[in-house]
Scaffold this motif. Sequence first.
Motif: not given
Ligand code: FE2
Length: 300
Positions: A57, A205, A26, A168, A87-88
């Motif tokens: 991320d 995450h 992240d 993630h 997800n980013h």
């Molecule tokens: Fe995430």
Amino acid sequence: MRRCERSRVTPNLRGAFIRTVAHISDLHFGTTDPVIIAALAERLRTLQPHLLVVSGDLTQRARRAEFQSARAFLDAIPTPRLVIPGNHDVAPWFRPLERWRAPLAGFYRYIAPDAEPFYQDDELAVAGVNSTRRNTVQAGRLNAAQVERACARLQSVPASRVRFVVSHHPFDLPSHYRGHDVVGRAELAMSSFARAGADAFLSGHLHVTHIGETTLRYRIEDYSALVIQAGTAASTRIRQEVNAWNLISVALPDLYVDRFVWHAPRRDFIVAGRDWFQRSGRQWEKKAADGSATSGNRTG
Ligand SMILES: [Fe+2]
Ligand SMILES: [Fe+2]
């Protein structure tokens, strides 16, 4: 030289590790603090781990400039690396065509050609799985084919190797965490990964450090693996804790997780604590400093 530099962090175990793995997550380029990024890069260059794992991320909005900054950061660290998307790193909703047609185009172009990489050497096997989905906002999941492929890879190496799975989205949550962010189909996946002999599950995450054992969530006979979750290494969007990451050191039957946290006055990461685990058969057990068993406890 390499061994001497590692011992600065772990002076009581000089030269004892068969492998060291720096686990960061992240980063969120686009919202990173440049002072923290510089300190992180310097720490990683000095530590010279055998492997750098980045559990997703890397960017905030999957923008080109963010991916380029992430790539420049990674390239400045001369360590083998295994990187998966978060997800980013999926093209955002406000770029719907790209999100539908090629959601990970930026990741593939700037970071790595494979969202499910596999790393192996004489001691370690690490399987990355891509838990991101273009049709969810934040949630992640795995499907049967992904799990099967990762398990086949882990089972293809000699039994003596330590096996990590990197996703993630996490397989477990900190006890105080209020959310439902466990990776989708985790129960099914865990059964398969147990048969494949996975030793530890590395994820991110949540932006919260969490280190524990799978037995607190999954009941699988004679099987207890480790869940090792890294906080956000460099993003200014912190939740509940300061920027953090982990250094995993393996010296079978022992495994140590050193938790590095950001210390603003020193403008550097410092070791906030160490978790010690010991493996017996297919079970990892947490140990106290005096060597007694403390399984069932969680850090985070
Ligand atoms: Fe995430
Ligand atoms: Fe994140």
